[in-house]
Structures are given as C-alpha cells and as structure tokens.
Design an enzyme around this catalytic site. Structure first.
Site, PDB file in Angstrom:
ATOM      1  N   ARG A 144     -13.073  -8.997   1.515  1.00  0.00           N
ATOM      2  CA  ARG A 144     -11.658  -8.700   1.255  1.00  0.00           C
ATOM      3  C   ARG A 144     -10.823  -9.958   1.484  1.00  0.00           C
ATOM      4  NH1 ARG A 144      -9.851  -3.464   1.546  1.00  0.00           N
ATOM      5  NH2 ARG A 144      -7.948  -4.408   0.744  1.00  0.00           N
ATOM      6  N   GLN A 160      -9.703  -4.091  -3.396  1.00  0.00           N
ATOM      7  CA  GLN A 160     -11.042  -3.741  -2.934  1.00  0.00           C
ATOM      8  C   GLN A 160     -12.080  -4.096  -3.995  1.00  0.00           C
ATOM      9  OE1 GLN A 160     -11.949  -2.096   0.165  1.00  0.00           O
ATOM     10  NE2 GLN A 160     -13.933  -2.823  -0.542  1.00  0.00           N
ATOM     11  N   ARG A 198       0.878  -1.191   0.000  1.00  0.00           N
ATOM     12  CA  ARG A 198       0.000   0.000   0.000  1.00  0.00           C
ATOM     13  C   ARG A 198       0.899   1.221   0.000  1.00  0.00           C
ATOM     14  NH1 ARG A 198      -5.299   1.297   3.562  1.00  0.00           N
ATOM     15  NH2 ARG A 198      -6.056  -0.113   1.959  1.00  0.00           N
TER      16      ARG A 198
HETATM   17  N1  NVA Z   1     -10.093   6.595  -1.154  1.00  0.00           N
HETATM   18  C1  NVA Z   1      -9.719   6.127   0.158  1.00  0.00           C
HETATM   19  C2  NVA Z   1      -9.867   4.646   0.264  1.00  0.00           C
HETATM   20  C3  NVA Z   1      -9.572   4.079   1.625  1.00  0.00           C
HETATM   21  C4  NVA Z   1      -9.681   2.580   1.673  1.00  0.00           C
HETATM   22  C5  NVA Z   1      -8.295   6.551   0.463  1.00  0.00           C
HETATM   23  O1  NVA Z   1      -7.433   6.435  -0.422  1.00  0.00           O
HETATM   24  O2  NVA Z   1      -8.033   6.998   1.583  1.00  0.00           O
HETATM   25  N1   CP Z   2     -11.146  -0.451   2.479  1.00  0.00           N
HETATM   26  C1   CP Z   2      -9.868  -0.476   2.934  1.00  0.00           C
HETATM   27  O1   CP Z   2      -8.911  -0.653   2.157  1.00  0.00           O
HETATM   28  O2   CP Z   2      -9.767  -0.311   4.261  1.00  0.00           O
HETATM   29  P1   CP Z   2      -8.424  -0.107   5.083  1.00  0.00           P
HETATM   30  O3   CP Z   2      -7.892   1.270   4.735  1.00  0.00           O
HETATM   31  O4   CP Z   2      -8.845  -0.200   6.533  1.00  0.00           O
HETATM   32  O5   CP Z   2      -7.445  -1.163   4.714  1.00  0.00           O
END
Ligand code: NVA
Ligand code: CP
Length: 307
Positions: free
Chosen positions: A292, A131, A101
């Site tokens: 997920r 997701q 991430r």
């Molecule tokens: N659009 C949001 C998604 C979080 C899972 C972000 O990038 O913070």
């Molecule tokens: N939806 C999602 O990716 O959640 P987190 O940010 O908690 O991992």
C-alpha cells in the site's frame, strides 16, 4: 488537466503500468523522489475506520517530503455540515492533493469536480482503487507479467473490493472470476464497464455461483470480509448467505499449485478465510499490506506530475 483516481478504470493500461513500475522503483529506493518537498501538505480524510490506509498515506506523504494532514469527518464540517464541493474549494488553496475514504462515490465525484488538486478515493462503498494498485504490485512481484493471469474472487461480489478487482484486473489484461450467490453478484453497470475495458486489453470477467468452478486452475485466490463497513446490520444474513464462499484449504487445492492468496485485510479468520490459508505458505497478505505504501507513493507522484 487535473487527474484524479476515483475508480480503477480512471487509469488506462499504460498509466496503470507506469504507476506500478514507479512503485517498484520507489520500493527499491524509498526516498528517491520528493515532489512534496517544501513541505507541501496532503489532506487525508476519513469518514470510516482505517489502519493500513491511514498509516500508508501518512508515512508515504512524509517519505515524499510532505506533511500528511489526517482529518476525521466526525471532527470536521464535512459530512452533512458542508458540501464536498465547498470543502474542496477551501482545501485546494492550501493542500497539494486530497485523499478521502467515504461512503458514496457521488461525494468523491463532487469533490473532484470542485477542485484543481488531485482527489484520490481511499475506499468508497463502490471501489477501493488504492488497494488494487498495491494488489497488482504484489501480484507482479510474485507472478510476473499481469496480462493473462486468472484471479478468482470469493464472497460479496457487489462489494467495493470485488468491483475494483473487476475494473483494475481487466485493465491489466487479466481474467477475473467473481464467485458469489446471485443476490450478491456484481452490479450490472460495473460488469458492463469491465467488459468494455476487457475488450480493449484481452482480459475478461466471468460470474460464478459455484465456488469450486471459479477456483479451478486460478493463479490468484482472493476474498474480503463478508461484512463491509456500513453493512454491519446485515451481518447475520451475510454470514448465512456467504458461507459457501469461504476460502478453505480444499478450495486453494483446486487452484494452480503455485497460486497465491491475497486479502486486503482486515480479515475475519474462520469466516471468509480459514486461518490455515491466510497464515499458510501461499498467502502473501503481509507483502500486500506493505505495498500500500509503495503503490500510493507512486500514485501521488504520478498524479502530481500530470496535474
Ligand atoms: N470491503 C471492505 C474493505 C475494507 C478495507 C470494507 O469496505 O469494509
Ligand atoms: N485494506 C485496507 O484498506 O485497510 P484499512 O481499512 O485498515 O485501511
């Protein structure tokens, strides 16, 4: 050849179907497949915060017989101190796959180019393909065949979630509507890529500025936070600019009566969605969050088989 999942259109329609079918099988029989038995390790790296992604990858890797190695960039040499390509070369000698991430999509591309093990995008500024696998699984469970369904997204059309809905849903042959102010419309290159894929699958992408028009007759209503990670400094402007795109009970009433509501979470009740909607009878967000786990396990099994 090593396969990666860096963006949703890295998968063809047939590959996406195969992964979702596998996710359904793994949801029925959670410990059915153990491709990581040994145990082998999967590195799961976070440059940004996470609850669902961290937990579902950690649990999923353990379910598959492996060991998750959760790395926070703040405590590693990645992130300014060492390049993604060098990090990948170090990791590939010891791990079966790398899940990351991060902010820039380019870092993921460099990581993937530099390694012989699968690299998975666990959310970047541009896309959130893990997701979407969970979301498509959830939609399959509640609505059956994906092809031909209409999904309407409300809010920041330039966000990772909007971009991923466009690419993943047209790959599935769905019709995607994105409702946002013009300044928050999806990136042109993502629209073009989605249009190309839609031409192959019979899906479509349409951009709207009027939320009511976008909601009319939709099968799935979806939104996401107005303030994605990394955009915190724009919070006040975003709350002002995106106010007309809140998912309310009135907006839900414009969709099909049996429409479902999804949200990747975390949610800001009262901002992008009213509590009555996310906590109401049409909401399937808790199934979506559980999925997920099943979708990512299927993805890892599939990537390891391909590579
Ligand atoms: N659009 C949001 C998604 C979080 C899972 C972000 O990038 O913070
Ligand atoms: N939806 C999602 O990716 O959640 P987190 O940010 O908690 O991992």
């Amino acid at each position: 050849m090593t396969r990666h999942l860096l963006r949703d259109d890295d998968l063809t329609k047939a590959e996406q179907d195969e992964i979702i079918d596998l996710a359904i099988a793994l949801k029925k029989d959670r410990w059915k497949l153990k491709p990581l038995e040994g145990p082998q390790t999967v590195a799961v790296i976070f440059d940004k915060s996470s609850t669902r992604t961290r937990v579902s990858f950690a649990v999923g890797i353990a379910d598959l017989g492996g060991v998750p190695l959760i790395i926070s960039t703040a405590n590693s040499q990645l992130g300014g101190k060492e390049t993604p390509a060098d990090t990948a070369r170090v990791l590939e000698r010891q791990v079966a796959a790398i899940v990351w991430r991060t902010y820039a999509q380019k870092g993921l591309e460099e990581m993937a180019a530099g390694t012989s093990v699968p690299v998975v995008n666990a959310l970047s500024d541009d896309f959130h393909p893990c997701q979407l696998l969970a979301d498509l699984l959830t939609i399959r469970e509640h609505k059956g065949d994906l092809a031909g369904l209409t999904l309407a997204f409300f809010g920041d059309g330039r966000s990772n979630m909007a971009h991923s809905y466009m690419l993943a849903c047209v790959t599935a042959g769905m019709h995607v509507r994105v409702a946002s102010p013009e300044d928050y419309a999806p990136r042109d290159d993502v629209v073009a890529d989605a249009d190309r894929r839609a031409a192959e699958t019979g899906g479509s992408v349409e951009l709207y500025t009027d939320a009511n028009e976008a909601a009319a007759g939709a099968d799935i209503i979806v939104t996401d936070t107005w303030v994605s990670m990394g955009k915190e400094e724009e919070k006040l402007a975003r709350l002002r600019d995106l106010g007309a795109y809140k998912v309310t009970r009135e907006l839900m009433a414009l969709a099909k009566p049996e429409a479902i509501f999804i949200h990747c979470l975390p949610a800001d009740r009262g901002y992008e969605v009213e509590a009555d909607v996310i906590d109401g009878p049409q909401s399937v967000v808790w199934d979506e969050a559980e999925n997920r786990l099943h979708a990512q396990k299927a993805l890892l099994v599939w990537l390891l088989r391909q590579s």
